[in-house]
Design a protein around this motif. Structure first.
Motif, PDB file in Angstrom:
ATOM      1  N   HIS A 106       0.854  -1.181   0.000  1.00 46.12           N
ATOM      2  CA  HIS A 106       0.000   0.000   0.000  1.00 46.12           C
ATOM      3  C   HIS A 106       0.897   1.240   0.000  1.00 46.12           C
ATOM      4  O   HIS A 106       1.968   1.242   0.624  1.00 46.12           O
ATOM      5  CB  HIS A 106      -0.889  -0.037   1.246  1.00 46.12           C
ATOM      6  N   ARG A 164     -10.979  10.256  -4.593  1.00 45.95           N
ATOM      7  CA  ARG A 164     -10.794   8.868  -5.010  1.00 45.95           C
ATOM      8  C   ARG A 164     -11.569   8.672  -6.310  1.00 45.95           C
ATOM      9  O   ARG A 164     -12.732   9.042  -6.394  1.00 45.95           O
ATOM     10  CB  ARG A 164     -11.296   7.909  -3.937  1.00 45.95           C
ATOM     11  N   ASP A 211      -6.657   6.334   3.890  1.00 41.57           N
ATOM     12  CA  ASP A 211      -7.271   5.164   3.259  1.00 41.57           C
ATOM     13  C   ASP A 211      -6.914   3.884   4.009  1.00 41.57           C
ATOM     14  O   ASP A 211      -7.776   3.066   4.319  1.00 41.57           O
ATOM     15  CB  ASP A 211      -6.801   5.086   1.799  1.00 41.57           C
ATOM     16  N   LEU A 212      -5.654   3.710   4.313  1.00 37.35           N
ATOM     17  CA  LEU A 212      -5.210   2.486   4.984  1.00 37.35           C
ATOM     18  C   LEU A 212      -5.743   2.402   6.414  1.00 37.35           C
ATOM     19  O   LEU A 212      -6.223   1.351   6.848  1.00 37.35           O
ATOM     20  CB  LEU A 212      -3.681   2.408   4.989  1.00 37.35           C
ATOM     21  N   ARG A 223      -9.499   1.348   6.991  1.00 39.20           N
ATOM     22  CA  ARG A 223      -9.934  -0.007   6.615  1.00 39.20           C
ATOM     23  C   ARG A 223     -10.326  -0.811   7.851  1.00 39.20           C
ATOM     24  O   ARG A 223      -9.836  -0.565   8.946  1.00 39.20           O
ATOM     25  CB  ARG A 223      -8.821  -0.736   5.875  1.00 39.20           C
ATOM     26  N   GLU A 224     -11.155  -1.804   7.603  1.00 36.92           N
ATOM     27  CA  GLU A 224     -11.585  -2.667   8.698  1.00 36.92           C
ATOM     28  C   GLU A 224     -10.527  -3.693   9.079  1.00 36.92           C
ATOM     29  O   GLU A 224     -10.579  -4.250  10.160  1.00 36.92           O
ATOM     30  CB  GLU A 224     -12.881  -3.376   8.313  1.00 36.92           C
ATOM     31  N   ASP A 225      -9.554  -3.943   8.207  1.00 38.60           N
ATOM     32  CA  ASP A 225      -8.555  -4.985   8.468  1.00 38.60           C
ATOM     33  C   ASP A 225      -7.273  -4.417   9.092  1.00 38.60           C
ATOM     34  O   ASP A 225      -6.182  -4.827   8.768  1.00 38.60           O
ATOM     35  CB  ASP A 225      -8.232  -5.762   7.196  1.00 38.60           C
ATOM     36  N   LEU A 226      -7.425  -3.502  10.048  1.00 35.49           N
ATOM     37  CA  LEU A 226      -6.258  -2.893  10.691  1.00 35.49           C
ATOM     38  C   LEU A 226      -5.373  -3.922  11.392  1.00 35.49           C
ATOM     39  O   LEU A 226      -4.184  -3.707  11.543  1.00 35.49           O
ATOM     40  CB  LEU A 226      -6.689  -1.832  11.699  1.00 35.49           C
ATOM     41  N   HIS A 257       1.802  -5.632   5.579  1.00 35.50           N
ATOM     42  CA  HIS A 257       0.489  -6.281   5.702  1.00 35.50           C
ATOM     43  C   HIS A 257       0.710  -7.765   5.935  1.00 35.50           C
ATOM     44  O   HIS A 257       1.392  -8.413   5.137  1.00 35.50           O
ATOM     45  CB  HIS A 257      -0.310  -6.138   4.394  1.00 35.50           C
TER      46      HIS A 257
END
Length: 190
Positions: free
Chosen positions: A13, A102, A132-133, A136-139, A155
């Motif tokens: 990212h 975006r 943006d990062l 996200r829900e996937d922190l 990641h």
């Protein structure tokens, strides 16, 4: 002068790539964009879209201030700690100043950050990538590499992943083995 080979790890990212322009742990971090020329090399090597500078001068102090804020924010997220308010405000201010938006691309499920051109737009896109990062829900997938001398943000591709790359995993295992067995590590038994 350095070469593009220096940036072989790019491709995560955009916010992660930006934060990883230092390497190392704690007080022993090596600066990878210590000059305007090195920052321009990073821009040229970065695979994500970045606004053109259009001859604008680069204020390296502003770049490093923002990179350090991004790094602190990502590291706090990786440790599940509250985000530093001053860093949050700096990133948000840069997004607002640049008017970043975006846009959809022709690939389904893909988009890109867009802004005008120039230095302020470049900082705005880098700041918006951080937003943006972190939105996200996937922190929980954001981590800091535990290998000796690395400390890069990455990641996770699996829940228990501790290293950013196989090379760092190998280095960590060798280091762990060396500390458990000083003879194998080249040291003499005492």
């Amino acid at each position: 002068m350095t070469t593009r080979a220096r940036w072989t790890w790019l491709g995560d990212h955009l916010a992660v790539d930006f934060a990883n322009t230092t390497i190392g742990l704690d007080g022993r971090r090596e600066e990878l964009i210590g000059t305007v020329g090195e920052f321009r090399e990073w821009i040229a090597a970065e695979p994500a879209w970045l606004p053109a500078l259009d001859g604008d001068a680069i204020d390296l102090e502003l770049v490093l201030e923002q990179r350090d804020a991004t790094s602190r924010l990502l590291r706090c997220a990786a440790l599940q700690q509250p985000l530093p308010p001053g860093d949050v405000e700096l990133v948000n201010a840069r997004v607002r100043t640049a008017g970043v938006t975006r846009l959809l691309t022709s690939a389904p499920g893909r988009s890109r950050l867009a802004a005008g051109s120039g230095f302020a737009s470049l900082l705005g896109v880098l700041a918006a990538a951080t937003v943006d990062l972190l939105a996200r829900e996937d922190l929980a997938a954001i981590a800091v590499c535990e290998a000796p001398g690395c400390g890069q943000v990455f990641h996770r591709s699996r829940r228990n992943q501790r290293w950013c790359s196989p090379g760092c995993g190998n280095r960590a295992r060798v280091d762990r083995h060396r500390h458990r067995n000083p003879v194998a590590g080249g040291g003499l038994p005492r």
